[in-house]
Design an enzyme around this catalytic site. Structure first.
Site, mmCIF file in Angstrom:
data_model
loop_
_atom_site.group_PDB
_atom_site.id
_atom_site.type_symbol
_atom_site.label_atom_id
_atom_site.label_comp_id
_atom_site.label_asym_id
_atom_site.label_seq_id
_atom_site.Cartn_x
_atom_site.Cartn_y
_atom_site.Cartn_z
ATOM 1 N N ASP A 21 1.150 -1.052 -0.348
ATOM 2 C CA ASP A 21 -0.019 -0.103 -0.177
ATOM 3 C C ASP A 21 0.416 1.185 0.259
ATOM 4 O O ASP A 21 1.766 1.647 0.698
ATOM 5 C CB ASP A 21 -1.151 -0.321 1.212
ATOM 6 C CG ASP A 21 -1.354 1.182 1.178
ATOM 7 O OD1 ASP A 21 -2.350 2.325 0.368
ATOM 8 O OD2 ASP A 21 -2.216 1.370 2.636
ATOM 9 N N ASN A 23 0.052 4.469 -0.403
ATOM 10 C CA ASN A 23 -0.795 5.841 0.093
ATOM 11 C C ASN A 23 -1.325 5.799 1.269
ATOM 12 O O ASN A 23 -2.430 6.949 2.020
ATOM 13 C CB ASN A 23 -1.420 6.358 -1.253
ATOM 14 C CG ASN A 23 -2.859 5.685 -1.398
ATOM 15 O OD1 ASN A 23 -3.336 4.388 -1.117
ATOM 16 N ND2 ASN A 23 -4.281 6.352 -2.214
ATOM 17 N N ASP A 29 -1.728 -0.644 -3.918
ATOM 18 C CA ASP A 29 -1.706 0.166 -4.762
ATOM 19 C C ASP A 29 -0.743 -0.091 -5.804
ATOM 20 O O ASP A 29 0.214 -0.280 -5.863
ATOM 21 C CB ASP A 29 -2.490 1.200 -4.513
ATOM 22 C CG ASP A 29 -0.976 2.098 -3.490
ATOM 23 O OD1 ASP A 29 -0.262 1.929 -3.706
ATOM 24 O OD2 ASP A 29 -1.569 2.792 -2.576
ATOM 25 N N ASP A 98 -3.334 -8.723 -17.598
ATOM 26 C CA ASP A 98 -4.150 -9.631 -16.929
ATOM 27 C C ASP A 98 -4.649 -9.086 -18.411
ATOM 28 O O ASP A 98 -5.188 -8.149 -17.908
ATOM 29 C CB ASP A 98 -5.428 -9.873 -15.789
ATOM 30 C CG ASP A 98 -4.588 -11.009 -15.186
ATOM 31 O OD1 ASP A 98 -6.145 -11.514 -16.321
ATOM 32 O OD2 ASP A 98 -4.686 -11.923 -14.141
ATOM 33 N N ASP A 201 -7.627 -14.538 -18.632
ATOM 34 C CA ASP A 201 -8.531 -15.458 -17.798
ATOM 35 C C ASP A 201 -9.624 -16.153 -18.566
ATOM 36 O O ASP A 201 -9.668 -15.325 -19.659
ATOM 37 C CB ASP A 201 -8.811 -13.652 -17.274
ATOM 38 C CG ASP A 201 -9.881 -14.459 -15.994
ATOM 39 O OD1 ASP A 201 -9.061 -14.952 -15.075
ATOM 40 O OD2 ASP A 201 -10.900 -13.838 -16.126
ATOM 41 N N GLU A 255 -5.298 -18.877 -19.226
ATOM 42 C CA GLU A 255 -6.065 -20.047 -18.172
ATOM 43 C C GLU A 255 -6.586 -21.024 -18.329
ATOM 44 O O GLU A 255 -7.696 -20.163 -19.564
ATOM 45 C CB GLU A 255 -6.529 -19.133 -17.012
ATOM 46 C CG GLU A 255 -7.211 -19.685 -16.329
ATOM 47 C CD GLU A 255 -8.044 -18.919 -14.658
ATOM 48 O OE1 GLU A 255 -8.328 -19.501 -13.922
ATOM 49 O OE2 GLU A 255 -8.810 -17.887 -15.852
ATOM 50 N N HIS A 325 -3.778 -16.249 -7.008
ATOM 51 C CA HIS A 325 -4.183 -16.273 -6.009
ATOM 52 C C HIS A 325 -5.480 -16.467 -5.792
ATOM 53 O O HIS A 325 -6.097 -16.511 -5.419
ATOM 54 C CB HIS A 325 -4.324 -14.598 -7.377
ATOM 55 C CG HIS A 325 -5.415 -14.112 -8.121
ATOM 56 N ND1 HIS A 325 -4.293 -15.048 -9.141
ATOM 57 C CD2 HIS A 325 -6.532 -14.665 -8.838
ATOM 58 C CE1 HIS A 325 -5.518 -15.195 -10.233
ATOM 59 N NE2 HIS A 325 -6.757 -14.605 -9.934
ATOM 60 N N ASP A 326 -5.534 -17.963 -6.987
ATOM 61 C CA ASP A 326 -6.762 -18.534 -6.442
ATOM 62 C C ASP A 326 -7.070 -19.390 -6.190
ATOM 63 O O ASP A 326 -7.628 -20.592 -6.026
ATOM 64 C CB ASP A 326 -7.416 -19.105 -8.429
ATOM 65 C CG ASP A 326 -8.053 -17.732 -8.694
ATOM 66 O OD1 ASP A 326 -8.194 -16.650 -8.651
ATOM 67 O OD2 ASP A 326 -8.223 -17.605 -10.157
HETATM 68 C C1 NOJ Z 1 -10.194 -17.419 -12.637
HETATM 69 C C2 NOJ Z 1 -9.258 -15.615 -12.156
HETATM 70 O O1 NOJ Z 1 -8.756 -16.438 -11.696
HETATM 71 C C3 NOJ Z 1 -9.995 -15.618 -10.702
HETATM 72 O O2 NOJ Z 1 -9.901 -14.931 -9.681
HETATM 73 C C4 NOJ Z 1 -11.766 -14.800 -11.613
HETATM 74 O O3 NOJ Z 1 -12.275 -14.656 -10.105
HETATM 75 C C5 NOJ Z 1 -12.190 -15.560 -13.127
HETATM 76 N N1 NOJ Z 1 -10.946 -15.986 -13.587
HETATM 77 C C6 NOJ Z 1 -13.346 -15.389 -13.463
HETATM 78 O O4 NOJ Z 1 -12.457 -13.777 -13.745
#
Ligand code: NOJ
Length: 555
Positions: A21, A23, A29, A98, A201, A255, A325-326
């Site tokens: 972060d 700010n 950010d 992305d 994505d 992906e 991140h998933d």
């Molecule tokens: C895959 C992304 O990695 C995920 O974080 C997202 O929720 C879904 N696609 C929908 O965009």
């Protein structure tokens, strides 16, 4: 001209909300990223994959985009973004953005217009009449990846729109040539601003089956097979490649649920001119990116899956990742109960992934061995976990304890706790209370502490990445597993023009015996890397210690 720079690249993924972060509002950010560019450079990585920073109402933390050509206010401005890009390029780091174009946000101007039946934007999305007498039943039985029906009814027009994710993420209609041209224009806009590639994505969802037929009911996920790699997928990707990707020295990674080693050639062979690479999820033991069902890790199966990707022809470049991140953090998933050997285990995982024939991705925090968090129900913020809890409470309350247990292992939130920079306030992530719970173990696990110790996990990553750089045997060598069925040891040989690299890793928190295979002959050995200071100078019959990992050059 394409230089295919990604074949010798290590890529670092940043989830901007949780990285740093700048700010003081508690949210990561772009200014925060700028302040950490020297750190990123110090890792030795060649590129950054940045999760979405575009304008978004944040129903799915930026994966719901309302303006593809501008930056989210919470993250900064386009000028900040340009400063970040310049800072990366000045340090020799490329930027992969992305690209989320299976769907937009429902607040995107196209969708707002599209609610009007007579608008030229109506056909930018997938609108259908409902079934049943009054059309009050959804057009088919598909469910969204966030559970529940994949259709939302619109009172005003009396029709339904498709959303394979949340109802605030309506799917674009790629059959409409205007949509495809819009996407190419968006890509070229960012390429012209200087980006070096895109992570695409859920890109294999873009072409839906003709007639949108019902899927097989597989509670709680229905009909997945009906929307991956549809009939026009390859045509659309080739078109996008020709209109955009191929015009720049870019790298694309899809992906790509539904792309397997058997059909990968059709999607990523250099000669088909579609995407350069894909992420697959089979080695993660999940059927698709957001699959939260728990499964037990089996090393022999894991090696078999990775080996299939490794054997693709040289015109297909595999990728390898252990976190994103998933996904929850990799340690508990792959190495079991590591107890006080967290860093050794992290080094073992780093060693086994970094020397394959693949473009490796490292997710923020992986390099310091960040772990899953012991969340209470109210700590979860992600749409996935919160929706699952909400639905279970409504329809199957007795299942709540089980759901909580599953989420403690599998929720996406584990990867999204703020990056742990120091043992100071808010883990050095922000001067204010962060948007999300900081994992209380930041006192012990943080970058500053890793910097202070020569033998830390962070410094091991640095050494391993530096060692990898520019080595033909790693970029181009043949890959063969040693003892493929062994359930404790992950060992492989890379071979290129008479040079061999032997990677030997104990995946267990216990000593494991290793016997040199007869066919592995050499006259000279050099221990290039290991996570114990006194590993054997040459591979031989030996007992590998807990999570011991070593890389040998053989002649
Ligand atoms: C895959 C992304 O990695 C995920 O974080 C997202 O929720 C879904 N696609 C929908 O965009």
């Amino acid at each position: 001209m394409k230089t295919r720079w990604y074949k010798d690249a290590v890529i670092y993924q940043i989830y901007p909300r949780s990285f740093c972060d700048g700010n003081g509002d508690g949210i990561g950010d772009i200014k925060g990223i700028i302040s950490k560019l020297d750190y990123i450079k110090s890792l030795g990585v060649d590129a950054v994959w940045l999760s979405p920073v575009y304008k978004s109402p944040n129903d799915d933390n930026g994966y719901d985009i309302s303006d593809y050509r501008d930056i989210m206010d919470e993250f900064g401005t386009l000028d900040d973004w340009k400063e970040m890009l310049d800072g990366m390029h000045a340090r020799g780091i490329r930027l992969v953005m992305d690209l989320v174009v299976n769907h937009t946000s429902d607040e995107h101007a196209w969708f707002v217009e599209s609610r009007n039946k007579d608008s030229e934007y109506r056909d930018y999305y997938i609108w259908r009449k409902g079934r049943g007498k009054n059309g009050k039943k959804p057009p088919n039985n598909w469910t969204s990846n966030f559970v529940g029906p994949a259709w939302e009814y619109d009172e005003e027009s009396g029709e339904w729109y498709l959303h394979l994710f949340s109802k605030k993420q309506p799917d674009l209609n790629w059959e409409n040539p205007k949509v495809r041209q819009e996407v190419a224009d968006i890509c070229n806009y960012w390429f012209d601003l200087g980006v070096d590639g895109f992570r695409c994505d859920v890109i294999t969802y873009i072409s839906k089956q003709k007639g949108l037929p019902n899927g097989k009911v597989k509670f709680p996920i229905i009909g997945q097979e009906k929307y991956t790699v549809g009939p026009h997928y390859h045509e659309y990707m080739h078109e996008l490649n020709q209109r955009s990707f191929s015009k720049y020295d870019s790298m694309t990674v899809g992906e790509s649920i539904g792309i397997t080693p058997d059909n990968a050639g059709e999607a990523i062979d250099e000669r088909v001119e579609e995407l350069d690479t894909v992420f697959s999820f089979d080695h993660m033991g999940v059927d698709f990116a957001m699959d939260v069902l728990p499964r037990k890790f089996n090393l022999a199966k894991y090696k078999k899956i990775l080996n299939r990707w490794q054997q693709l022809p040289k015109t297909c470049q595999p990728t390898i990742f252990l976190e994103n991140h998933d996904q929850p953090r990799c340690l508990p998933r792959f190495v079991g109960d590591y107890k006080d050997k967290r860093e050794l285990a992290g080094m073992a995982l780093a060693t086994s992934m970094l020397f394959m024939r693949a473009t490796p991705y490292i997710y923020q925090g992986q390099e310091i061995g960040m772990t899953n968090c012991n969340f209470k129900e109210e700590d979860y913020l992600d749409i996935m976990a919160t929706r699952v809890f909400q639905l279970i409470k409504k329809y199957f309350p007795p299942l709540m304890p089980y759901a909580k247990k599953v989420m403690l292992k599998r929720a996406r939130d584990h990867a999204r706790t703020p990056m742990q920079w120091t043992d100071g306030e808010n883990a050095g992530f922000s001067t204010t209370k962060p948007w999300m719970l900081v994992n209380p173990n930041y006192k012990e696990i943080n970058v500053a502490d890793n910097e202070n110790r020569e033998d830390s996990l962070l410094n091991f990553y640095r050494k391993a990445i530096a060692y990898r750089k520019g080595k033909d045997v790693i970029i181009n060598g043949e890959f063969s597993l040693v003892y493929p069925k062994d359930k404790n040891i992950f060992a492989y040989i890379r071979e290129y023009q008479g040079r061999k690299l032997f990677v030997l890793v104990n995946y267990k928190n216990k000593p494991v015996k290793f016997k040199m295979p007869k066919e592995l002959t050499f006259t000279n050995a050099n221990l290039a890397l290991s996570n114990y200071s006194d590993s054997r100078p040459a591979p031989e019959n030996m007992t590998l210690r807990e999570y011991e990992a070593a890389v040998y050059e053989l002649e």
